[in-house]
Design an enzyme around this catalytic site. Structure first.
Site, PDB file in Angstrom:
ATOM      1  N   GLY A 218       0.814  -1.214   0.000  1.00  0.00           N
ATOM      2  CA  GLY A 218       0.000   0.000   0.000  1.00  0.00           C
ATOM      3  C   GLY A 218       0.844   1.258   0.000  1.00  0.00           C
ATOM      4  N   ASP A 219       1.925   1.250   0.773  1.00  0.00           N
ATOM      5  CA  ASP A 219       2.833   2.398   0.791  1.00  0.00           C
ATOM      6  C   ASP A 219       3.494   2.585  -0.566  1.00  0.00           C
ATOM      7  OD1 ASP A 219       2.276   2.847   3.468  1.00  0.00           O
ATOM      8  OD2 ASP A 219       4.004   1.692   4.169  1.00  0.00           O
ATOM      9  N   CYS A 220       3.898   1.482  -1.177  1.00  0.00           N
ATOM     10  CA  CYS A 220       4.511   1.532  -2.503  1.00  0.00           C
ATOM     11  C   CYS A 220       3.533   2.102  -3.515  1.00  0.00           C
ATOM     12  CB  CYS A 220       4.964   0.129  -2.908  1.00  0.00           C
ATOM     13  SG  CYS A 220       5.703   0.013  -4.534  1.00  0.00           S
TER      14      CYS A 220
ATOM     15  N   GLY B 278       2.860   5.919  -2.718  1.00  0.00           N
ATOM     16  CA  GLY B 278       4.034   6.725  -3.062  1.00  0.00           C
ATOM     17  C   GLY B 278       4.198   6.896  -4.556  1.00  0.00           C
TER      18      GLY B 278
END
Length: 84
Positions: free
Chosen positions: A45-47, A50
């Site tokens: 999710g962060d990837c 971002g």
């Protein structure tokens, strides 16, 4: 997603390995994901977020930014990275 149309300009909803929905105004677009065998979903999710943010900052459309986010997150989860 349509219920959010009066509250937000756009909405992105991830559906895991199925697709990602992008709503802007009255339009809803389904952006496909890259099919992979998930090995480690840590940080996916962060990837995704971002990548979407960086592509939007570079001038991409929301759908194109989401497409890139799907690609990088799919590549990430296909690689073993952490010891459990």
């Amino acid at each position: 997603m349509r219920a959010l149309a009066g509250v937000t300009r756009s909405t992105v909803m991830t559906l895991g390995g199925e697709a990602t929905l992008v709503a802007a105004g009255d339009d809803v677009v389904e952006v496909p994901v890259v099919p992979v065998a998930p090995v480690d979903t840590t940080g996916a999710g962060d990837c995704f977020a971002g990548t979407v943010a960086s592509r939007l900052a570079a001038g991409a459309t929301l759908a194109d930014a989401v497409r890139a986010g799907n690609e990088t997150a799919s590549a990430l989860i296909a690689v073993p990275r952490s010891e459990r």
